[in-house]
Design a protein around this motif. Structure first.
Motif, PDB file in Angstrom:
ATOM      1  N   GLN A  33     -32.218   5.262  10.859  1.00 62.10           N
ATOM      2  CA  GLN A  33     -31.961   5.364  12.301  1.00 62.10           C
ATOM      3  C   GLN A  33     -33.256   5.697  13.037  1.00 62.10           C
ATOM      4  OE1 GLN A  33     -29.457   7.834  15.720  1.00 62.10           O
ATOM      5  NE2 GLN A  33     -28.834   8.029  13.589  1.00 62.10           N
ATOM      6  N   GLU A 241     -23.118   6.587  13.982  1.00 65.32           N
ATOM      7  CA  GLU A 241     -23.733   7.315  12.882  1.00 65.32           C
ATOM      8  C   GLU A 241     -22.694   7.598  11.805  1.00 65.32           C
ATOM      9  OE1 GLU A 241     -25.377  11.746  12.830  1.00 65.32           O
ATOM     10  OE2 GLU A 241     -26.683  10.381  13.980  1.00 65.32           O
ATOM     11  N   PRO A 288     -27.836   9.135   9.778  1.00 68.89           N
ATOM     12  CA  PRO A 288     -28.373   9.956  10.872  1.00 68.89           C
ATOM     13  C   PRO A 288     -29.896   9.870  10.899  1.00 68.89           C
ATOM     14  CG  PRO A 288     -26.800  11.194   9.528  1.00 68.89           C
ATOM     15  CD  PRO A 288     -27.109   9.931   8.776  1.00 68.89           C
TER      16      PRO A 288
END
Length: 311
Positions: A33, A241, A288
């Motif tokens: 991410q 997420e 995440p």
């Protein structure tokens, strides 16, 4: 679904729970991410990804299978049996919760980059050194994807291409599953942007870098042969997420070894079995933000983007 930071840092999660068993079975890859402001600039330059540790995230030769039952492969070829002096793959996958986009920047070394299909306007990009990248944002089984498709509710999507583009009239990208040759779905639209660069010889020994950002699709409605396709067919998805989506990537290595058979060469993929390549059944976990990655600040990222734009 929660996964600890310790597990996330592995980059490849191996689990035994049956619900995860897609293709390859019990294998989950992580999409890194990008924090807000650190998203890559789509320009075919993979330096935006340098902060991400490759040993934890990248997919390489060792992870790939011979596609289509070993078609045009050496007898007995298996996972990881790629000669890196001839063909060397690095796939980088990421996402952003801020932009709701999927990203990749894939580098492909080839000792001979080939774009020579007989019909420059044809659909046979697999007769060149082509790329086939498929996704299914919903976490569905193969049969569920097929059942929905039978009702003209199509949950898969992807972008296939062979670059550089050939001269006109071959001026459009190949987009599989939604629309081929539709201006509204061309690169630079709201749906995706694709850019590439290369190091070395354009039609020779070189490394091509393909970089894309793409709006995720939940589904599109209509048959493959439907006329008057419009953006209204495209129903976007929202990435979250901890979500697991599906992907299947194919990479063709033509080398012009099989001109008498139409020019198609070897293909390598993350999928361990044949059939249904468009289903995108590899598990890709949208992780995440990894606190262990030294991300550039938004100011640093923007400054680097301006520097890159000068070249």
């Amino acid at each position: 679904m929660f996964k600890s930071t310790q597990m996330i840092a592995i980059g490849l999660l191996v689990v035994s729970t049956a619900v995860w068993a897609h293709d390859p079975p019990d294998e989950i890859r992580n999409a890194v991410q990008f924090p807000a402001g650190a998203e890559p600039t789509i320009d075919g330059d993979c330096s935006d990804w340098e902060a991400v540790p490759g040993d934890q995230y990248w997919i390489t030769n060792a992870d790939l299978y011979p596609a289509y039952g070993g078609h045009h492969h050496d007898e007995g070829a298996g996972k990881g049996d790629i000669d890196p002096s001839s063909f060397d793959v690095t796939w980088r996958l990421g996402w952003s919760a801020t932009t709701n986009q999927l990203y990749y920047c894939n580098s492909i070394f080839d000792d001979r980059h080939v774009i020579d299909r007989a019909d420059p306007t044809g659909w046979d990009w697999w007769h060149d050194d082509g790329c086939e990248y498929f996704y299914t944002t919903r976490h569905l089984s193969e049969q569920e994807v097929r059942d929905l498709g039978a009702e003209n509710i199509n949950t898969y999507w992807g972008y296939n291409f062979a670059l550089p583009r050939l001269p006109p009239p071959a001026t459009w990208w190949m987009v599989i599953g939604i629309c081929a040759g539709c201006d509204w779905l061309d690169t630079g639209s709201e749906f995706y942007t694709l850019e590439y660069t290369f190091d070395g010889e354009e039609y020779g020994e070189s490394t091509y870098h393909y970089e894309q950002q793409s709006l995720p699709l939940d589904h599109w409605v209509g048959g493959l042969e439907a006329e008057d396709k419009t953006p209204a067919m495209y129903v976007p998805a929202t990435l979250s997420e901890g979500q697991t989506i599906h992907y299947t990537f194919f990479q063709w290595d033509d080398d012009a070894l099989f001109e008498d058979e139409g020019g198609s060469g070897k293909a390598w993929t993350n999928r361990s079995t044949d059939g249904g390549s468009w289903l995108g059944q590899g598990d890709l976990f949208l992780e995440p933000v990894n606190p262990g990655i030294a991300w550039p600040t938004a100011v640093e990222s923007n400054s680097w983007g301006r520097i890159k734009a000068q070249f």
